[in-house]
Structures are given as C-alpha cells and as structure tokens.
Scaffold this active site. Structure first.
Site, PDB file in Angstrom:
ATOM      1  N   HIS A   1      -2.412   7.789   7.029  1.00 50.52           N
ATOM      2  CA  HIS A   1      -1.487   8.649   6.747  1.00 50.52           C
ATOM      3  C   HIS A   1      -2.595  10.055   6.323  1.00 50.52           C
ATOM      4  CE1 HIS A   1       2.403   5.788   6.247  1.00 50.52           C
ATOM      5  NE2 HIS A   1       1.318   5.267   5.665  1.00 50.52           N
TER       6      HIS A   1
ATOM      7  N   CYS B   1       5.450  -0.122   7.350  1.00 52.40           N
ATOM      8  CA  CYS B   1       5.508   0.966   7.049  1.00 52.40           C
ATOM      9  C   CYS B   1       6.641   1.531   6.463  1.00 52.40           C
ATOM     10  CB  CYS B   1       4.825   2.319   8.176  1.00 52.40           C
ATOM     11  SG  CYS B   1       4.480   3.556   6.942  1.00 52.40           S
ATOM     12  N   LEU B   2       6.103   1.520   4.577  1.00 52.18           N
ATOM     13  CA  LEU B   2       7.532   2.157   3.928  1.00 52.18           C
ATOM     14  C   LEU B   2       8.398   3.342   4.287  1.00 52.18           C
ATOM     15  CD1 LEU B   2       6.054   1.111   0.665  1.00 52.18           C
ATOM     16  CD2 LEU B   2       7.744   0.369   1.943  1.00 52.18           C
TER      17      LEU B   2
ATOM     18  N   GLN C   1       3.465   9.780   1.299  1.00 58.48           N
ATOM     19  CA  GLN C   1       4.213   9.075   1.266  1.00 58.48           C
ATOM     20  C   GLN C   1       5.367  10.040   0.297  1.00 58.48           C
ATOM     21  OE1 GLN C   1       2.056   5.360   2.293  1.00 58.48           O
ATOM     22  NE2 GLN C   1       3.953   4.740   3.448  1.00 58.48           N
TER      23      GLN C   1
ATOM     24  N   GLY D   1       0.587  -1.182  -0.234  1.00 61.59           N
ATOM     25  CA  GLY D   1       0.218   0.207  -0.392  1.00 61.59           C
ATOM     26  C   GLY D   1       0.949   1.041   0.259  1.00 61.59           C
TER      27      GLY D   1
ATOM     28  N   HIS E   1      -4.908   1.496   7.476  1.00 68.28           N
ATOM     29  CA  HIS E   1      -2.946   2.108   7.605  1.00 68.28           C
ATOM     30  C   HIS E   1      -3.229   2.846   6.991  1.00 68.28           C
ATOM     31  CE1 HIS E   1       1.395   0.936   7.977  1.00 68.28           C
ATOM     32  NE2 HIS E   1       1.439   1.623   7.453  1.00 68.28           N
ATOM     33  N   GLU E   2      -3.505   3.266   5.761  1.00 65.83           N
ATOM     34  CA  GLU E   2      -3.282   4.279   4.796  1.00 65.83           C
ATOM     35  C   GLU E   2      -4.246   5.324   4.772  1.00 65.83           C
ATOM     36  OE1 GLU E   2      -0.954   3.334   2.918  1.00 65.83           O
ATOM     37  OE2 GLU E   2      -0.882   1.485   2.889  1.00 65.83           O
TER      38      GLU E   2
HETATM   39  O1  GNR Z   1       3.895  -2.557   2.983  1.00 63.95           O
HETATM   40  C1  GNR Z   1       3.041  -2.465   4.181  1.00 63.95           C
HETATM   41  N1  GNR Z   1       3.313  -3.455   4.970  1.00 63.95           N
HETATM   42  C2  GNR Z   1       2.268  -3.498   5.646  1.00 63.95           C
HETATM   43  C3  GNR Z   1       1.760  -4.688   6.114  1.00 63.95           C
HETATM   44  C4  GNR Z   1       1.064  -4.875   7.238  1.00 63.95           C
HETATM   45  C5  GNR Z   1       0.141  -3.330   7.635  1.00 63.95           C
HETATM   46  C6  GNR Z   1       0.467  -2.011   6.550  1.00 63.95           C
HETATM   47  C7  GNR Z   1       1.143  -2.250   5.774  1.00 63.95           C
HETATM   48  S1  GNR Z   1       1.235  -0.729   4.619  1.00 63.95           S
HETATM   49  C8  GNR Z   1       3.061  -0.908   4.467  1.00 63.95           C
HETATM   50  C9  GNR Z   1       3.467   0.242   2.973  1.00 63.95           C
HETATM   51  C10 GNR Z   1       2.694   1.296   3.961  1.00 63.95           C
HETATM   52  O2  GNR Z   1       3.731   1.685   4.674  1.00 63.95           O
HETATM   53  N2  GNR Z   1       1.452   1.903   3.309  1.00 63.95           N
HETATM   54  O3  GNR Z   1       1.907   3.084   3.900  1.00 63.95           O
HETATM   55 NI    NI Z   2       2.379   3.769   6.014  1.00 65.27          NI
END
Ligand code: GNR
Ligand code: NI
Length: 174
Positions: free
Chosen positions: A140, A94-95, A51, A46, A136-137
């Site tokens: 952000h 999270c990236l 980001q 995601g 999660h997204e």
């Molecule tokens: O790649 C991602 N893996 C992930 C694993 C568990 C819960 C959320 C994520 S999102 C993350 C990519 C990212 O940072 N998206 O904002």
């Molecule tokens: Ni993230």
C-alpha cells in the site's frame, strides 16, 4: 479517537507512493490511534495510512483483533531487510477492495525494521500470516494493491464491479 473513511478502488489516491515520516510526534500518534480504531471497526487485521487518505509510511496491524487485551503493532517507515526465497499462498482481502478475495503468493518470511509508536527503532522477524500481512500493507505504501498480482482480465473485472458498486451507492446517497 475518531473513525476515518476508508478509500476504495478505483481511487487515484490509493496509487500514490507514501512519504517517509520525519518525526513520530503527537499528531502522528493521533493518526495511528484513529487508524487502529478504524481498522477494528471495519473489521480488518491491518491498515495503511494511505487507505484513510494520508500518504505517510505508517501501518497498523493486529492479527488477533478478537483477543482481549488487544495486541496492535504500529509500524512507522518500515523497511524489509530480508525476505525468504520460499513463498506461501494465502487468501487475501483488502478493505480498499471490498468483497473481493484471491490467493496471492508472497515470500513466507520477512525481516523488517521500523519505528514503533514512540519512534523507537525495532525489528521483527515475521512468518506465516503476519509476514503476508506486513507485505500486503507495505505494498500500500508503494501504491500497490493485491489485485495488481492477478491476471489483467481478473483485475479489470474486479475494478469494473467496484466502480459499478460505487455508482449505485452514489445514486442512493443522492
Ligand atoms: O483485513 C485484512 N485482511 C487480510 C487478509 C489477508 C491478507 C491481507 C489482509 S489485510 C486486510 C486489511 C487491509 O486491507 N489492509 O491493507
Ligand atoms: Ni489492504
């Protein structure tokens, strides 16, 4: 398409609240294409526009990123209509918080409305990993990172580690 640079914590830009998209046009589609390419390359499942430094309410997701054909989902202006009472726990990464992982509790289902790649209104009833990822997204878009749900101590340890890593990288580059 082009790869964009993913911002990492600590960075004030990641704490900005993203703004609603007025119109899904060619430029926005170009941003979504770039985001998807950047996400696949990372690799991640995601990515939110903030980001890559763009404060717009845009998300791309692909939970089955290793599958062919790929199954990306594009979300513009996503809104949660309903969340379940029950939570589930997933190990999140999270990236923008590279190399750090933690178990996070979130509602296990969510009903979301959004505009798709073509600006068409859509709805999705998500559960499991998809529900976690969407939330999660969407965090952000409000400037929230998963580490904000950890204890102050854990969070500050992670931020300290990431700032040190950044300084090392800067030294090597210089
Ligand atoms: O790649 C991602 N893996 C992930 C694993 C568990 C819960 C959320 C994520 S999102 C993350 C990519 C990212 O940072 N998206 O904002
Ligand atoms: Ni993230």
């Amino acid at each position: 398409m082009a790869l964009r640079k993913i911002l990492t914590e600590p960075n004030e830009v990641l704490r900005q609240k993203s703004l609603k998209v007025e119109k899904v046009d060619k430029d926005l589609q170009k941003l979504m294409d770039d985001m998807l390419e950047t996400m696949y390359a990372a690799p991640g499942i995601g990515l939110a526009a903030i980001q890559v430094g763009v404060p717009k309410r845009v998300i791309v997701l692909d939970l089955d990123h290793k599958d062919k054909p790929k199954k990306p989902i594009y979300f513009v202006n996503p809104e949660i209509i309903e969340k379940s009472e029950n939570n589930s726990t997933y190990e999140e990464g999270c990236l923008s918080v590279p190399g750090q992982f933690a178990e996070i509790d979130r509602p296990d289902k969510c009903h979301v409305k959004y505009l798709d790649y073509y600006g068409q209104p859509k709805e999705i009833k998500a559960e499991g990993m998809l529900a976690t990822c969407i939330q999660h997204e969407m965090d952000h878009l409000e400037g929230i990172l998963f580490i904000d749900y950890l204890s102050k101590l854990k969070k500050s340890m992670i931020i300290k580690k990431l700032s040190k890593q950044k300084k090392t990288v800067e030294r090597i580059v210089v």
